[in-house]
Enzyme design. Structure first.
Site, mmCIF file in Angstrom:
data_model
loop_
_atom_site.group_PDB
_atom_site.id
_atom_site.type_symbol
_atom_site.label_atom_id
_atom_site.label_comp_id
_atom_site.label_asym_id
_atom_site.label_seq_id
_atom_site.Cartn_x
_atom_site.Cartn_y
_atom_site.Cartn_z
ATOM 1 N N CYS A 1 2.012 3.009 2.373
ATOM 2 C CA CYS A 1 3.056 3.055 3.410
ATOM 3 C C CYS A 1 3.848 1.760 3.505
ATOM 4 O O CYS A 1 4.658 1.603 4.423
ATOM 5 C CB CYS A 1 2.431 3.389 4.764
ATOM 6 S SG CYS A 1 1.408 4.868 4.746
ATOM 7 N N GLU B 1 3.256 -1.201 4.550
ATOM 8 C CA GLU B 1 3.150 -2.130 5.685
ATOM 9 C C GLU B 1 2.042 -3.158 5.493
ATOM 10 O O GLU B 1 1.921 -4.096 6.286
ATOM 11 C CB GLU B 1 2.941 -1.364 7.011
ATOM 12 C CG GLU B 1 1.514 -1.003 7.375
ATOM 13 C CD GLU B 1 1.027 0.265 6.720
ATOM 14 O OE1 GLU B 1 0.154 0.930 7.282
ATOM 15 O OE2 GLU B 1 1.513 0.593 5.609
ATOM 16 N N ASN C 1 0.841 -1.204 0.000
ATOM 17 C CA ASN C 1 0.000 0.000 0.000
ATOM 18 C C ASN C 1 0.876 1.255 0.000
ATOM 19 O O ASN C 1 2.086 1.189 -0.233
ATOM 20 C CB ASN C 1 -0.926 -0.007 1.221
ATOM 21 C CG ASN C 1 -0.158 0.085 2.519
ATOM 22 O OD1 ASN C 1 0.926 -0.460 2.644
ATOM 23 N ND2 ASN C 1 -0.708 0.783 3.495
#
Length: 628
Positions: free
Chosen positions: A570, A572, A568
């Site tokens: 970020c 994570e 995604n």
């Protein structure tokens, strides 16, 4: 050479030996050292005790001369080579000389005289300061009135209360006054105090709380229409809260379903003392981006904000008030914090509460622009985006429908970048998107340069994130210093959905076909050179990020549901995506610092927090408004 102290002590007052010594006066001026003035001061002290007749006797004059010489000797012992004495140091030495010689009454008279003169100087300084500072006038509610300095000082003192001895109101007040002018609007006075306190944060971090309290004062004044002290906020919050919900519904900001809550009960549960937990940056960010407003006028107070979020998450609960209060408790205490989309949209008419959306883009024009449209709709309601663009054919690849050649993936990514800028989450923050591309894609080298500040700006994306999606086989080729083959995905369609040994078998087979001339366009590069360019771009621009396809898929607990094609925004979250599956992640943060007790992690409290947090996240899935 200066005279020794013993010689200087017996020299006459006019002797040049004293030219090596100077006196610093209270105003900072430096003057010549004149021992005769010490004698005059002592004589006045004797006059005050013995009267003019007693003081006129030869014995008193001799005593004053001896005491004067004693004081001079003591001073010069401390500065044998010459120097300066502060006037206060000289007077301290006179007091000491009188006491040591047993003239206690005279010493007392001298001390009282010094104290009286100190008071006179203070009064003169205050009078001159008042004369120097003309009365400032402010514009308050359309009227020109004198600035109430005492009220301003009281506000700043209350903001500093309980923050330790290093956080003092005086420098804030002084800096505030320095930035005011005659006729300044009252709102600007309060802004000046906030800015004055903010400049002191670098000197002592606790000034951030004083700054936050000054900001809190202006927020309350804006929303409540008057100044309300902290001690009265419990009652005031309870009065204000039902009206806030009604006003939000009337302004078509809040879900009308919130009116069905017991608003008085929820208002009574608000805890105004938690307003004081904010530091300046936290409260200012909430004010700028999160608090509801009607035409730029805020209507949402900090604790009402947390309760509104909690109510939005408890809409489908059976005992909604109890659940809302439970959710409010973990949010307002900072034990747990929901994600930004949840904080933005909970309880609103469009409650898009999820954090990130992961999609894979198909290799046809309808699908490409449908994906860009979905990006815009998701970004509108604060969703973060992760797009897999690996399937889109490369520059120079054949287009059957037009019998032409593709312009590759980069021009489309420029549109994605500009869409993220254009659809900026309602002005609250910039749209956020990350594009993933597998390392075997023929456009990978141009993809690496998307964030460069040089080159053709039409082929640059300065406002979005990029990430490499790297198979393990590439890293082995780097270590073996072997070649790496680049393909257009329309010629190798199954590589996108393969990983591990399965991917390697298919990839090597395609390399063999390309070597026989059966696949074009195609290019071979040294793997080390491509890896070096990846790292160079990462150091230069911070992009593309390094992410690993096989590691994510081998460890995926959802291999039965498909392949993980990207992470995604970020990096994570790793969830599988396809033409029919948009992956969604719902996030929240547990504040572990709030769960430390006596230096140890409080597991009981942590368990309670996580149970409540998971209930909130489950509710996000049920309540969420999906824009696509």
């Amino acid at each position: 050479m200066p005279f020794p102290a013993s010689e200087a002590a017996h020299a006459s007052p006019g002797t040049s030996v004293y030219a090596h010594y100077q006196i610093i006066r209270r105003n900072g001026a430096v003057v010549s050292f004149e021992p005769s003035k010490i004698a005059v001061a002592m004589m006045k002290a004797f006059l005050a005790v013995h009267g003019t007749q007693g003081a006129a006797s030869a014995s008193v004059r001799e005593t004053v001369d001896e005491l004067t010489q004693s004081v001079i000797r003591a001073l010069m012992r401390s500065r044998p080579g010459g120097g300066t004495f502060h006037i206060e140091d000289v007077q301290d030495q006179v007091e000491l000389g009188l006491m040591r010689s047993g003239y206690h009454e005279v010493a007392r008279a001298y001390v009282l005289y010094r104290e009286r003169r100190a008071q006179e100087r203070a009064q003169q300084a205050q009078a001159s300061q008042q004369a120097a500072e003309p009365t400032l006038h402010v514009s308050d509610r359309g009227q020109r009135v004198p600035l109430d300095i005492a009220s301003l000082q009281g506000l700043i003192e209350s903001a500093c209360a309980g923050l330790g001895t290093e956080v003092r109101p005086e420098p804030i007040l002084a800096e505030t006054k320095r930035n005011l002018y005659d006729g300044v609007p009252m709102e600007e006075v309060y802004k000046a105090s906030i800015l004055a306190a903010r400049t002191l944060i670098e000197k002592d971090p606790d000034y951030t709380y004083a700054t936050a309290r000054l900001l809190l004062h202006t927020i309350r004044k804006e929303i409540l229409g008057e100044e309300v002290p902290q001690s009265a906020m419990g009652e005031r919050y309870a009065e204000y809260f039902p009206g806030f919900i009604k006003r939000g519904v009337e302004a078509e900001l809040l879900n009308p379903e919130l009116l069905n809550y017991d608003l008085r009960k929820l208002g009574a549960a608000l805890k105004p003392e938690r307003d004081l937990q904010f530091d300046y940056l936290g409260l200012q960010t909430l004010y700028d981006r999160y608090f509801l407003h009607v035409r730029k006028t805020r209507i949402e107070m900090p604790q009402a904000f947390f309760m509104r979020v909690a109510m939005g998450l408890a809409l489908n609960e059976i005992d909604r008030e109890a659940r809302a209060i439970e959710f409010y408790e973990v949010l307002s205490s900072f034990d747990f914090m929901s994600s930004t989309p949840t904080l933005f949209n909970s309880g609103t008419l469009r409650s898009q509460l999820s954090s990130c959306y992961l999609t894979t883009v198909p290799d046809d024009l309808d699908g490409i622009y449908e994906s860009i449209k979905e990006n815009a709709l998701l970004s509108k309601f604060a969703g973060g985006l992760g797009n897999d663009w690996t399937r889109v054919r490369a520059l120079g690849a054949h287009i059957k429908g037009t019998n032409g050649e593709s312009q590759g993936v980069v021009p489309f990514l420029k549109v994605v970048n500009d869409t993220a800028v254009a659809v900026n989450q309602g002005g609250k923050r910039k749209g956020a998107v990350c594009t993933y591309l597998e390392t075997w894609h023929l456009d990978i080298e141009e993809f690496l340069e998307l964030r460069k500040n040089t080159g053709d700006d039409r082929r640059r994306t300065h406002d979005m994130n990029t990430a490499n999606w790297i198979p393990d086989l590439f890293m082995r080729r780097v270590m073996e210093k072997a070649d790496w083959s680049l393909f257009s995905p329309n010629d190798v369609p199954d590589l996108h959905d393969r990983f591990g040994a399965d991917f390697e078998r298919a990839y090597v087979a395609y390399e063999e076909k390309a070597a026989r001339g059966e696949i074009k366009p195609y290019r071979k590069v040294p793997a080390v050179d491509l890896w070096r360019k990846m790292l160079s771009m990462l150091f230069e621009t911070g992009h593309p990020w390094i992410t690993f396809k096989d590691a994510c898929n081998v460890r995926s607990p959802q291999q039965h549901a498909g392949v993980v094609h990207s992470s995604n925004l970020c990096t994570e979250i790793t969830l599988n995506t396809s033409d029919t599956e948009t992956a969604v992640c719902n996030l929240g943060s547990v504040n572990l610092l709030k769960h430390i007790k006596d230096g140890q992690l409080d597991h009981t409290k942590l368990q309670q927090t996580i149970n409540t947090a998971m209930r909130m996240l489950d509710n996000v899935i049920d309540i969420n408004y999906y824009a696509v």
